[in-house]
Design a protein around this motif. Sequence first.
Motif, PDB file in Angstrom:
ATOM      1  N   LEU A  35      -5.102  15.255 -11.481  1.00 11.53           N
ATOM      2  CA  LEU A  35      -4.354  14.263 -10.710  1.00 11.53           C
ATOM      3  C   LEU A  35      -3.153  14.897 -10.017  1.00 11.53           C
ATOM      4  N   ALA A  36      -2.408  15.720 -10.724  1.00 12.78           N
ATOM      5  CA  ALA A  36      -1.217  16.345 -10.152  1.00 12.78           C
ATOM      6  C   ALA A  36      -1.585  17.233  -8.966  1.00 12.78           C
ATOM      7  N   LEU A  37      -2.632  18.015  -9.110  1.00 13.67           N
ATOM      8  CA  LEU A  37      -3.051  18.895  -8.016  1.00 13.67           C
ATOM      9  C   LEU A  37      -3.510  18.089  -6.800  1.00 13.67           C
ATOM     10  N   ALA A  38      -4.250  17.021  -7.032  1.00 13.85           N
ATOM     11  CA  ALA A  38      -4.713  16.182  -5.916  1.00 13.85           C
ATOM     12  C   ALA A  38      -3.538  15.482  -5.245  1.00 13.85           C
ATOM     13  N   LEU A  39      -2.591  15.007  -6.036  1.00 10.14           N
ATOM     14  CA  LEU A  39      -1.425  14.323  -5.472  1.00 10.14           C
ATOM     15  C   LEU A  39      -0.586  15.256  -4.606  1.00 10.14           C
ATOM     16  N   ARG A  40      -0.616  16.531  -4.902  1.00  9.67           N
ATOM     17  CA  ARG A  40       0.177  17.494  -4.126  1.00  9.67           C
ATOM     18  C   ARG A  40      -0.356  17.688  -2.715  1.00  9.67           C
ATOM     19  N   VAL A  41      -1.641  17.451  -2.496  1.00 10.06           N
ATOM     20  CA  VAL A  41      -2.220  17.711  -1.179  1.00 10.06           C
ATOM     21  C   VAL A  41      -2.420  16.452  -0.335  1.00 10.06           C
ATOM     22  N   LEU A  42      -2.290  15.299  -0.949  1.00  5.60           N
ATOM     23  CA  LEU A  42      -2.471  14.039  -0.225  1.00  5.60           C
ATOM     24  C   LEU A  42      -1.114  13.420   0.103  1.00  5.60           C
ATOM     25  N   PRO A  43      -1.023  12.721   1.232  1.00  8.00           N
ATOM     26  CA  PRO A  43       0.245  12.060   1.556  1.00  8.00           C
ATOM     27  C   PRO A  43       0.501  10.903   0.593  1.00  8.00           C
ATOM     28  N   PRO A  44       1.699  10.797   0.053  1.00  3.83           N
ATOM     29  CA  PRO A  44       1.992   9.726  -0.904  1.00  3.83           C
ATOM     30  C   PRO A  44       1.970   8.351  -0.238  1.00  3.83           C
ATOM     31  N   LYS A  45       1.760   7.355  -1.052  1.00  3.74           N
ATOM     32  CA  LYS A  45       1.781   5.965  -0.596  1.00  3.74           C
ATOM     33  C   LYS A  45       2.786   5.201  -1.468  1.00  3.74           C
ATOM     34  N   TYR A  46       4.055   5.423  -1.170  1.00  4.31           N
ATOM     35  CA  TYR A  46       5.105   4.777  -1.954  1.00  4.31           C
ATOM     36  C   TYR A  46       5.314   3.345  -1.495  1.00  4.31           C
ATOM     37  N   VAL A  47       5.526   2.474  -2.464  1.00  6.15           N
ATOM     38  CA  VAL A  47       5.856   1.076  -2.189  1.00  6.15           C
ATOM     39  C   VAL A  47       7.029   0.684  -3.070  1.00  6.15           C
ATOM     40  N   SER A  48       7.771  -0.304  -2.603  1.00  2.69           N
ATOM     41  CA  SER A  48       8.901  -0.770  -3.396  1.00  2.69           C
ATOM     42  C   SER A  48       8.817  -2.265  -3.704  1.00  2.69           C
ATOM     43  N   ALA A  56      -0.765  -1.260   0.964  1.00  8.39           N
ATOM     44  CA  ALA A  56      -1.093   0.142   0.684  1.00  8.39           C
ATOM     45  C   ALA A  56      -2.464   0.248   0.011  1.00  8.39           C
ATOM     46  N   ARG A  57      -2.752  -0.649  -0.925  1.00  6.33           N
ATOM     47  CA  ARG A  57      -4.055  -0.618  -1.601  1.00  6.33           C
ATOM     48  C   ARG A  57      -5.197  -0.903  -0.622  1.00  6.33           C
ATOM     49  N   LEU A  58      -4.971  -1.797   0.309  1.00  8.55           N
ATOM     50  CA  LEU A  58      -5.995  -2.059   1.336  1.00  8.55           C
ATOM     51  C   LEU A  58      -6.232  -0.813   2.173  1.00  8.55           C
ATOM     52  N   GLU A  59      -5.177  -0.120   2.524  1.00 10.46           N
ATOM     53  CA  GLU A  59      -5.303   1.114   3.298  1.00 10.46           C
ATOM     54  C   GLU A  59      -6.077   2.171   2.516  1.00 10.46           C
ATOM     55  N   LEU A  60      -5.865   2.224   1.211  1.00 14.49           N
ATOM     56  CA  LEU A  60      -6.548   3.206   0.381  1.00 14.49           C
ATOM     57  C   LEU A  60      -8.034   2.901   0.215  1.00 14.49           C
ATOM     58  N   GLU A  61      -8.469   1.721   0.565  1.00 13.74           N
ATOM     59  CA  GLU A  61      -9.880   1.349   0.486  1.00 13.74           C
ATOM     60  C   GLU A  61     -10.667   1.782   1.724  1.00 13.74           C
TER      61      GLU A  61
END
Length: 92
Positions: A35-48, A56-61
């Motif tokens: 997970l850590a390695l994959a997260l390093r290469v993908l753009p984050p999807k931060y929400v507040s 964001a979840r819809l975009e990830l689908e």
Amino acid sequence: MLKNVLEDALRRLLPEVYAVKPELCRCPQCQEDVLALALRVLPPKYVSRERGEVFARLELEHPQTQVDMLEALLQAADIVIARPRCRGSQNA
């Protein structure tokens, strides 16, 4: 509440990675490393806020996003398979 919803999406895809890479150790350390390695290469999807999380979840689908996430996980899995950091380095 600050959250990277990409992490949850990647966790949900882990079973697909194990289906393709059964030699990947299933211990918590190896899972977190993938997970850590994959997260390093993908753009984050931060929400507040909760509303932002829904969008964001819809975009990830989106199909291409799913392919990108799976590809990042598979590449990360290859790294972990080659150099596991867990004690047993066996399928737990």
